[in-house]
Scaffold this motif. Sequence first.
Motif, mmCIF file in Angstrom:
data_model
loop_
_atom_site.group_PDB
_atom_site.id
_atom_site.type_symbol
_atom_site.label_atom_id
_atom_site.label_comp_id
_atom_site.label_asym_id
_atom_site.label_seq_id
_atom_site.Cartn_x
_atom_site.Cartn_y
_atom_site.Cartn_z
ATOM 1 N N HIS A 62 -8.452 0.369 6.931
ATOM 2 C CA HIS A 62 -8.115 1.147 5.737
ATOM 3 C C HIS A 62 -9.002 2.390 5.706
ATOM 4 O O HIS A 62 -10.191 2.312 6.022
ATOM 5 C CB HIS A 62 -8.346 0.299 4.488
ATOM 6 C CG HIS A 62 -7.847 0.931 3.237
ATOM 7 N ND1 HIS A 62 -8.559 1.887 2.560
ATOM 8 C CD2 HIS A 62 -6.703 0.732 2.540
ATOM 9 C CE1 HIS A 62 -7.872 2.262 1.490
ATOM 10 N NE2 HIS A 62 -6.752 1.580 1.446
ATOM 11 N N SER A 122 -5.106 -13.566 4.583
ATOM 12 C CA SER A 122 -5.906 -12.694 3.729
ATOM 13 C C SER A 122 -6.233 -13.378 2.401
ATOM 14 O O SER A 122 -7.376 -13.346 1.940
ATOM 15 C CB SER A 122 -5.147 -11.383 3.485
ATOM 16 O OG SER A 122 -5.876 -10.530 2.635
ATOM 17 N N LEU A 177 -4.815 -2.071 6.904
ATOM 18 C CA LEU A 177 -3.421 -1.840 6.556
ATOM 19 C C LEU A 177 -2.577 -2.482 7.644
ATOM 20 O O LEU A 177 -2.776 -2.229 8.832
ATOM 21 C CB LEU A 177 -3.109 -0.346 6.473
ATOM 22 C CG LEU A 177 -3.833 0.406 5.365
ATOM 23 C CD1 LEU A 177 -3.468 1.883 5.417
ATOM 24 C CD2 LEU A 177 -3.513 -0.179 4.009
ATOM 25 N N HIS A 211 0.812 -1.205 0.000
ATOM 26 C CA HIS A 211 0.000 0.000 0.000
ATOM 27 C C HIS A 211 0.849 1.260 0.000
ATOM 28 O O HIS A 211 0.634 2.157 -0.788
ATOM 29 C CB HIS A 211 -0.939 -0.010 1.207
ATOM 30 C CG HIS A 211 -2.013 1.008 1.126
ATOM 31 N ND1 HIS A 211 -1.902 2.248 1.715
ATOM 32 C CD2 HIS A 211 -3.219 0.984 0.526
ATOM 33 C CE1 HIS A 211 -2.996 2.933 1.481
ATOM 34 N NE2 HIS A 211 -3.817 2.199 0.757
ATOM 35 N N TYR A 227 -7.282 -7.891 3.139
ATOM 36 C CA TYR A 227 -8.722 -8.147 3.230
ATOM 37 C C TYR A 227 -8.883 -9.301 4.212
ATOM 38 O O TYR A 227 -8.410 -10.414 3.951
ATOM 39 C CB TYR A 227 -9.220 -8.526 1.837
ATOM 40 C CG TYR A 227 -10.667 -8.908 1.733
ATOM 41 C CD1 TYR A 227 -11.666 -8.014 2.066
ATOM 42 C CD2 TYR A 227 -11.023 -10.165 1.273
ATOM 43 C CE1 TYR A 227 -12.997 -8.359 1.944
ATOM 44 C CE2 TYR A 227 -12.355 -10.520 1.139
ATOM 45 C CZ TYR A 227 -13.336 -9.616 1.475
ATOM 46 O OH TYR A 227 -14.651 -9.960 1.348
ATOM 47 N N ASP A 252 -11.278 -4.302 5.442
ATOM 48 C CA ASP A 252 -10.105 -3.783 4.750
ATOM 49 C C ASP A 252 -9.158 -3.149 5.771
ATOM 50 O O ASP A 252 -9.568 -2.257 6.519
ATOM 51 C CB ASP A 252 -10.515 -2.727 3.718
ATOM 52 C CG ASP A 252 -11.511 -3.274 2.715
ATOM 53 O OD1 ASP A 252 -11.063 -3.982 1.807
ATOM 54 O OD2 ASP A 252 -12.709 -3.007 2.854
ATOM 55 N N SER A 276 3.423 -0.245 4.328
ATOM 56 C CA SER A 276 2.172 -0.842 4.797
ATOM 57 C C SER A 276 1.637 -1.769 3.712
ATOM 58 O O SER A 276 1.892 -1.592 2.523
ATOM 59 C CB SER A 276 1.145 0.233 5.140
ATOM 60 O OG SER A 276 0.845 1.037 4.016
ATOM 61 N N GLU A 279 -12.227 1.954 3.675
ATOM 62 C CA GLU A 279 -12.986 0.716 3.813
ATOM 63 C C GLU A 279 -14.475 1.008 3.979
ATOM 64 O O GLU A 279 -14.863 2.010 4.548
ATOM 65 C CB GLU A 279 -12.446 -0.111 4.980
ATOM 66 C CG GLU A 279 -12.631 0.504 6.355
ATOM 67 C CD GLU A 279 -13.933 0.136 7.016
ATOM 68 O OE1 GLU A 279 -14.550 -0.871 6.636
ATOM 69 O OE2 GLU A 279 -14.350 0.875 7.894
ATOM 70 N N TYR A 338 -1.872 -3.637 2.305
ATOM 71 C CA TYR A 338 -3.328 -3.726 2.324
ATOM 72 C C TYR A 338 -3.717 -5.188 2.454
ATOM 73 O O TYR A 338 -3.178 -6.049 1.764
ATOM 74 C CB TYR A 338 -3.923 -3.156 1.028
ATOM 75 C CG TYR A 338 -5.369 -3.514 0.867
ATOM 76 C CD1 TYR A 338 -6.366 -2.755 1.458
ATOM 77 C CD2 TYR A 338 -5.738 -4.649 0.161
ATOM 78 C CE1 TYR A 338 -7.694 -3.109 1.340
ATOM 79 C CE2 TYR A 338 -7.066 -5.017 0.035
ATOM 80 C CZ TYR A 338 -8.041 -4.246 0.629
ATOM 81 O OH TYR A 338 -9.357 -4.607 0.519
#
Length: 94
Positions: free
Chosen positions: A49, A79, A59, A21, A31, A57, A27, A52, A29
């Motif tokens: 996030h 994830s 980080l 990210h 899920y 979501d 960082s 989100e 990302y």
Amino acid sequence: MDDYNGTKGIAAPHLDPVHLHGVHDTSIYLYLPKARGAELTELGWAEPHQDEDFGMDFLLFGLGTETESNIAFSVIGESIAFARSPARRGWRVC
């Protein structure tokens, strides 16, 4: 919030469960299930996030040491597994 293609309850296809990210802060990302993301947030490893919509979501931070990197790689695997799980079928359901 708008539904994906007008279908009630479907937010959008989730085709990108993990990516770098921030090139400056490294960082990542992710899920993740809401409970796992909340756990990582409480531990100081992650934060929601900023964009989100459904609480899944996050980080992930903490790639300073080899141990931290190994933990991060494990969470990255979580994830990907979550996004690919049969119940998800690559879609985010709200």
